[in-house]
Design an enzyme around this catalytic site. Structure first.
Site, PDB file in Angstrom:
ATOM      1  N   ASP A 184       0.868  -1.194   0.000  1.00  0.00           N
ATOM      2  CA  ASP A 184       0.000   0.000   0.000  1.00  0.00           C
ATOM      3  C   ASP A 184       0.900   1.239   0.000  1.00  0.00           C
ATOM      4  O   ASP A 184       2.112   1.147   0.226  1.00  0.00           O
ATOM      5  CB  ASP A 184      -0.915  -0.003   1.233  1.00  0.00           C
ATOM      6  CG  ASP A 184      -1.883   1.191   1.262  1.00  0.00           C
ATOM      7  OD1 ASP A 184      -2.292   1.657   0.179  1.00  0.00           O
ATOM      8  OD2 ASP A 184      -2.222   1.670   2.359  1.00  0.00           O
ATOM      9  N   SER A 185       0.278   2.385  -0.197  1.00  0.00           N
ATOM     10  CA  SER A 185       1.014   3.643  -0.113  1.00  0.00           C
ATOM     11  C   SER A 185       1.414   3.948   1.329  1.00  0.00           C
ATOM     12  O   SER A 185       2.314   4.740   1.570  1.00  0.00           O
ATOM     13  CB  SER A 185       0.130   4.787  -0.616  1.00  0.00           C
ATOM     14  OG  SER A 185      -1.079   4.810   0.142  1.00  0.00           O
TER      15      SER A 185
ATOM     16  N   CYS B  80      -4.519  -1.285  -2.042  1.00  0.00           N
ATOM     17  CA  CYS B  80      -4.671   0.146  -2.266  1.00  0.00           C
ATOM     18  C   CYS B  80      -5.571   0.344  -3.478  1.00  0.00           C
ATOM     19  O   CYS B  80      -5.232  -0.094  -4.591  1.00  0.00           O
ATOM     20  CB  CYS B  80      -3.296   0.766  -2.530  1.00  0.00           C
ATOM     21  SG  CYS B  80      -3.349   2.512  -2.952  1.00  0.00           S
TER      22      CYS B  80
ATOM     23  N   THR C  34      -6.351   3.229  -4.874  1.00  0.00           N
ATOM     24  CA  THR C  34      -5.809   4.283  -5.732  1.00  0.00           C
ATOM     25  C   THR C  34      -4.808   3.696  -6.728  1.00  0.00           C
ATOM     26  O   THR C  34      -4.746   4.122  -7.882  1.00  0.00           O
ATOM     27  CB  THR C  34      -5.141   5.369  -4.869  1.00  0.00           C
ATOM     28  OG1 THR C  34      -6.019   5.699  -3.794  1.00  0.00           O
ATOM     29  CG2 THR C  34      -4.842   6.622  -5.663  1.00  0.00           C
TER      30      THR C  34
ATOM     31  N   CYS D 218     -11.149   3.015   0.052  1.00  0.00           N
ATOM     32  CA  CYS D 218      -9.747   3.294   0.356  1.00  0.00           C
ATOM     33  C   CYS D 218      -9.429   2.456   1.577  1.00  0.00           C
ATOM     34  O   CYS D 218     -10.184   2.462   2.556  1.00  0.00           O
ATOM     35  CB  CYS D 218      -9.537   4.773   0.654  1.00  0.00           C
ATOM     36  SG  CYS D 218      -7.900   5.162   1.328  1.00  0.00           S
ATOM     37  N   THR D 219      -8.328   1.733   1.509  1.00  0.00           N
ATOM     38  CA  THR D 219      -8.029   0.771   2.585  1.00  0.00           C
ATOM     39  C   THR D 219      -7.698   1.463   3.904  1.00  0.00           C
ATOM     40  O   THR D 219      -7.708   0.821   4.954  1.00  0.00           O
ATOM     41  CB  THR D 219      -6.870  -0.149   2.166  1.00  0.00           C
ATOM     42  OG1 THR D 219      -5.746   0.666   1.770  1.00  0.00           O
ATOM     43  CG2 THR D 219      -7.299  -1.039   1.012  1.00  0.00           C
ATOM     44  N   HIS D 220      -7.428   2.753   3.863  1.00  0.00           N
ATOM     45  CA  HIS D 220      -7.185   3.480   5.115  1.00  0.00           C
ATOM     46  C   HIS D 220      -8.456   3.665   5.948  1.00  0.00           C
ATOM     47  O   HIS D 220      -8.392   3.789   7.169  1.00  0.00           O
ATOM     48  CB  HIS D 220      -6.612   4.871   4.832  1.00  0.00           C
ATOM     49  CG  HIS D 220      -5.147   4.877   4.535  1.00  0.00           C
ATOM     50  ND1 HIS D 220      -4.621   4.427   3.355  1.00  0.00           N
ATOM     51  CD2 HIS D 220      -4.092   5.283   5.294  1.00  0.00           C
ATOM     52  CE1 HIS D 220      -3.306   4.560   3.380  1.00  0.00           C
ATOM     53  NE2 HIS D 220      -2.953   5.082   4.544  1.00  0.00           N
TER      54      HIS D 220
END
Ligand code: DGL
Length: 265
Positions: free
Chosen positions: A11-12, A75, A77, A192-194
């Site tokens: 992920d980012s 992610c 995005t 969004c995984t966040h």
């Protein structure tokens, strides 16, 4: 494949941990390498060309170093953009994370669904195609959040994040007649995984109750299907956390639950 498969989760930043924890539960036999591309965070603020130019070669290096049996792009995005490029470039199986528009629209009773993602994810042609193919007559509201991923990172790191800042990102998801439960949004896709990192606060701050759709359990099932039956004993030693900035994380106690209690190297 070796007895203990290696799964690389990418992920980012720290959002992919919400996918990792489901995969760890589904595959206790695996060894895990989690890579946070924090040197390039947040992806939501980069152009499509910048993300492709960043992720495709970086993934080549990571595959060369860690020799994973499977890679999870945790992610939205990135997945909505780079999956086809990664599959063309590398033979390792990739599992992506894309907005769960199909199940959300299938279950919405009011036919009003909102998709909460980064500004990048909601702009993608991939996301628009999911709506064309799977909206099933639902009115889908795309909400591109500029800051929620960064707020989730801050909260996980123990920094104060105000309710007002979270609500400002969340409020546009709530569409329709607030006073009429049959004529307002009833389903929000966490694209969004966040965002599942903030789920308790999202629920508390929501103007009315909705179903929140997190695709992580479905991703874990897909990973498990691709790997085939588990080989037996859990590889409890195998958990590694890498930040592309090379920073040393000071989050051990916070990270451990996402790795199923394993010690994280
Ligand atoms: N976790 C990422 C996602 O699922 C986005 C966060 C970012 O903007 O880097 O989309």
């Amino acid at each position: 494949m070796t007895n203990s498969p290696t799964i690389l989760v990418f992920d980012s930043g720290l959002g992919g941990l919400t996918v990792l924890r489901e995969v760890v539960t589904a595959r206790p036999d695996a060894r895990f390498v989690y890579v946070a591309d924090d040197a390039f965070f947040p992806y939501g603020h980069h152009s499509e060309d910048e993300i492709i130019g960043r992720v495709v070669p970086l993934m080549g290096e990571l595959i060369g170093t860690h020799d994973p049996d499977l890679v999870v792009i945790a992610c939205n995005t990135a997945s909505t953009l780079v999956l086809s490029h990664l599959r063309a470039a590398y033979s390792v199986p990739f599992v992506g994370t894309v907005p769960a528009i199909k199940p959300a629209c299938a279950q919405s009773r009011t036919r009003r669904v909102s998709v909460l993602g980064t500004k990048g994810t909601v702009k993608r042609e991939y996301t628009k195609a999911l709506i064309r193919d799977f909206a099933q007559g639902c009115e889908v509201t795309l909400v591109g959040s500029p800051e929620l991923a960064s707020l989730a990172e801050a909260a996980l790191g123990g920094k104060p994040v105000s309710d007002g800042d979270i609500l400002a990102e969340l409020a546009p998801c709530f569409v329709g007649d607030a006073a009429d439960a049959s004529a307002r949004t009833d389903t929000v896709v966490l694209a969004c995984t966040h965002y599942p990192l903030l789920l308790d606060r999202l629920k508390r701050l929501a103007p009315w109750p909705v179903d929140w759709i997190d695709p992580a359990p479905a991703i874990a099932r897909r990973v498990s299907d691709l790997l085939g039956p588990p080989s037996g004993g859990a590889a409890q030693s195998g958990a590694e956390m890498i930040f592309t900035s090379n920073r040393v994380h000071g989050l051990s106690a916070t990270l451990t639950p996402f790795f199923g209690g394993r010690a994280v190297a």
